[in-house]
Scaffold this motif. Structure first.
Motif: not given
Length: 296
Positions: A25, A34, A50, A118, A147
């Motif tokens: 991010s 985050a 990001t 992710s 994100d």
């Protein structure tokens, strides 16, 4: 169209797994907890960005007319030494599971662990939907790898307990919550555990999750091109993916995961880790080459 001939060549289980993963991010809002993921913009080989903001979920990606897919047969070339050469100076783990036969057909460096980037959004999505959270936002988080949405959900739905609860429920033996509770992308994963997550999603999970993975956009919310690996190597076959990328603490992670073929027959997980000096375009091509090698 290339056939799924030796795609998931019998076994060659070789021991111990790295890449799309931590979506860094670059613009995480102050209140978000985050993962800070550093991402090279698509047109540049160095830089920062990001993952995903979102808009409406695009139409699902599908291959051409369905054809009967042959049962995987033994074939040469897919072993640890072959894949290791494709990630010079880095690490790779690959597992392929054939849902039709119920067998793992490729297992290379399965015990290696990587930071998830992710890919942990799959577990976040399960937690949010299990508790009646917003379906549309969950789908945007997945299809565009957003994100900001992931950080919001992580904070609101339990943080590290999301990982520990699902690891216990699904029997994920190599998955651990991040040491820093605010950095969801530092969750530890292994390729076999990611396969278990997909098996659960396909057999028992909310259909909204797989629908979002089939509608993955070419660019993430941060502008990063997320069609490396499975999508680029699919050759017209139907696919659904969750990708991951992150850099550079101290290495660059790039992961491709998802399903391929009619009726989501094959679960494919490739995790990679590259020296920080290897830029994203180069690392992306390496991951695509690995998947192409698996497809034979």
């Amino acid at each position: 169209m290339r056939k799924l001939s030796g795609i998931f060549l019998v076994g060659l289980c070789v021991g111990a797994i790295g890449a799309v993963a931590v979506t860094l991010s670059h613009s995480t809002p102050p209140q978000a907890v985050a993962v800070a993921e550093t991402v090279t913009p698509p047109s540049v080989t160095t830089g920062v960005t990001t993952s995903v903001s979102t808009s409406a979920t695009p139409p699902a990606k599908t291959g051409p007319e369905k054809k009967a897919e042959p049962t995987p047969e033994p074939g040469p070339g897919v072993d640890a030494a072959t894949l290791d050469k494709l990630v010079r100076g880095g690490n790779v783990s690959a597992v392929v599971f054939d849902r039709q036969s119920g067998k793992t057909t490729v297992s290379v460096h399965p015990d290696r662990d990587y930071t998830s980037a992710s890919l942990v959004k799959l577990l976040i999505a399960l937690s949010v939907l299990e508790r009646g959270g917003p379906v549309a936002d969950v789908q945007r988080m997945l299809s565009r790898s957003d994100d900001d949405l992931a950080s919001r959900f992580w904070t609101s739905y339990g943080g590290p307990s999301i990982v520990t609860q699902w690891a216990r429920k699904l029997g994920l033996t190599g998955t651990r919550a991040p040491a820093d509770p605010g950095r969801w992308g530092d969750t530890q994963i292994t390729a076999p555990d990611v396969v278990k997550i997909y098996r659960y999603l396909l057999d028992h999970g909310p259909s909204a999750i797989m629908a979002a993975l089939r509608a993955a956009t070419e660019r993430g919310s941060d502008g990063f091109r997320q069609y490396f690996g499975i999508p680029d190597a699919a050759g017209g076959r139907a696919w659904a993916v969750k990708q991951g990328w992150s850099c550079c603490k101290p290495t660059r992670m790039l992961h491709t995961s998802g399903v391929l073929g009619d009726d989501s027959r094959y679960i494919v997980v490739v995790l990679t880790e590259h020296p920080a000096g290897v830029d994203y375009p180069t690392a992306s091509k390496r991951v695509t080459d690995i998947v192409a090698k698996l497809l034979g």
